[in-house]
Design an enzyme around this catalytic site. Sequence first.
Site, PDB file in Angstrom:
ATOM      1  N   GLU A  92       0.822  -1.207   0.000  1.00 38.50           N
ATOM      2  CA  GLU A  92       0.000   0.000   0.000  1.00 38.50           C
ATOM      3  C   GLU A  92       0.854   1.255   0.000  1.00 38.50           C
ATOM      4  O   GLU A  92       1.918   1.286   0.610  1.00 38.50           O
ATOM      5  CB  GLU A  92      -0.821   0.058   1.286  1.00 38.50           C
ATOM      6  CG  GLU A  92      -1.794  -1.060   1.426  1.00 38.50           C
ATOM      7  CD  GLU A  92      -2.544  -0.955   2.748  1.00 38.50           C
ATOM      8  OE1 GLU A  92      -3.457  -1.741   2.941  1.00 38.50           O
ATOM      9  OE2 GLU A  92      -2.209  -0.082   3.566  1.00 38.50           O
ATOM     10  N   CYS A 105       2.981   8.463   1.688  1.00 36.67           N
ATOM     11  CA  CYS A 105       3.332   7.484   2.710  1.00 36.67           C
ATOM     12  C   CYS A 105       3.652   6.177   1.991  1.00 36.67           C
ATOM     13  O   CYS A 105       2.830   5.683   1.206  1.00 36.67           O
ATOM     14  CB  CYS A 105       2.114   7.347   3.626  1.00 36.67           C
ATOM     15  SG  CYS A 105       2.269   6.035   4.818  1.00 36.67           S
ATOM     16  N   CYS A 112       4.237  -7.095   8.008  1.00 36.62           N
ATOM     17  CA  CYS A 112       5.075  -6.583   9.100  1.00 36.62           C
ATOM     18  C   CYS A 112       5.165  -7.643  10.190  1.00 36.62           C
ATOM     19  O   CYS A 112       4.212  -8.388  10.427  1.00 36.62           O
ATOM     20  CB  CYS A 112       4.458  -5.310   9.673  1.00 36.62           C
ATOM     21  SG  CYS A 112       5.499  -4.526  10.931  1.00 36.62           S
ATOM     22  N   CYS A 116       2.001  -5.322  16.406  1.00 33.07           N
ATOM     23  CA  CYS A 116       1.294  -4.322  17.229  1.00 33.07           C
ATOM     24  C   CYS A 116      -0.208  -4.628  17.219  1.00 33.07           C
ATOM     25  O   CYS A 116      -0.776  -4.953  16.181  1.00 33.07           O
ATOM     26  CB  CYS A 116       1.550  -2.916  16.714  1.00 33.07           C
ATOM     27  SG  CYS A 116       3.302  -2.476  16.748  1.00 33.07           S
ATOM     28  N   CYS A 119      -2.718  -2.723  14.747  1.00 37.44           N
ATOM     29  CA  CYS A 119      -2.262  -2.458  13.378  1.00 37.44           C
ATOM     30  C   CYS A 119      -2.617  -3.604  12.440  1.00 37.44           C
ATOM     31  O   CYS A 119      -2.337  -4.766  12.730  1.00 37.44           O
ATOM     32  CB  CYS A 119      -0.765  -2.216  13.368  1.00 37.44           C
ATOM     33  SG  CYS A 119      -0.137  -1.814  11.734  1.00 37.44           S
ATOM     34  N   CYS A 335      -2.597   2.016   8.296  1.00 42.83           N
ATOM     35  CA  CYS A 335      -1.637   0.977   7.982  1.00 42.83           C
ATOM     36  C   CYS A 335      -2.204  -0.413   7.653  1.00 42.83           C
ATOM     37  O   CYS A 335      -2.758  -1.068   8.518  1.00 42.83           O
ATOM     38  CB  CYS A 335      -0.809   0.824   9.246  1.00 42.83           C
ATOM     39  SG  CYS A 335       0.879   0.945   8.960  1.00 42.83           S
TER      40      CYS A 335
END
Length: 344
Positions: A92, A105, A112, A116, A119, A335
């Site tokens: 993205e 961004c 990832c 977290c 997220c 995100c």
Amino acid sequence: MKTELFGLFLHEITQRLADFKVPSYRARQITEWMYRQGETDFERMTNLPKELRLLLAEQCCITELSVIAEQHSKDSKTSKYLLRLADGNAIEAVLMRQSYGNSICVSSQVGCAMGCSFCASTLGGVIRNLTAGEILSQVFHFSRLLKESGGVNSIVMMGSGEPLANYNEVLRFIRLCHEEYCLNMSYRNITVSTSGLVPAIGQLAQEGLPINLSISLHAPDNEIRSQLMPINRKYPIEQVISTAGNYAQTTGRRITYEYTLIKGVNDRPQHARQLAAKIRGQLANVNLIPVNPVPEKGLLRPEAATIKEFENELKKLRITTTVRREMGSDIQAACGQLRHKTSQ
Ligand code: SAH
């Protein structure tokens, strides 16, 4: 296998051409086409001799990302793109048209590994690091779009992935952005955001690049932070804050602490006071982000009054504080949200 030229420095292209006994000034012409004009087809590089164009088409390539999906916010200021990499993976990238210019961004990894709790990028784990060329291609996607409207003015590495877990490619990307034959962008217009990889922050401070550093803090103490961000068990909050403080001192650049406000978790005035005490005296400011709810995670946004109270508490303690302007929450711009939604 063909050599990917996109993401190479001028001296590396020069070297590659020397293998073919092609003089070095041709490398400069290629960077002009590739990085200044955004050209990806050797055939259209008309100031190169025909034989060289054929040789390049045979031996080298310049890969562009293709668009899988796009979403535009109602006010059309925010646009989010799901882009396809050469190996079929999707990433993205987001455009935010701000009053001070076009900010984009970009992602640094596919997925990832940080885990977290709020997220969406982390829901499927990390698949792989992006190359510098793949990160730069995201910028070029927007440069092409914005040709008539000012181009890309600033870059934040706040897309999917942990940039400092992909240190070498991220640094190569940042240096390329700065090269005069590429984007000629000031380091001051580039921001790296990290979940707090302490050794890598220390290393970054030594690079001597005046880039901006954002630290995703999200909590005032170890108990809450470890609950939200598993990486805190490895690098506790005190270490993160003191290493960030050293970064500010070494580089002279102000640190931004990102603090995502989550209802009933980290949004009490006492949390604001604890936070202020921890970062007091640093060249730093706090950016409050009302959480973009991720339904899978069951985390909610605090009421507007709670957010205001938190902000006021910090300001009373003379901590420079901003509340992130809501951009794109109507289009899953947090995100990893679009990628996650599309892969379901
Ligand atoms: N891994 C890096 C960069 C990517 S995240 C980092 O952690 O900083 C970019 C920012 O968006 C981080 O501050 C992250 O915590 C925040 N973020 C992620 N999901 C969010 C959500 N659902 N709502 C609000 N902010 C979110």
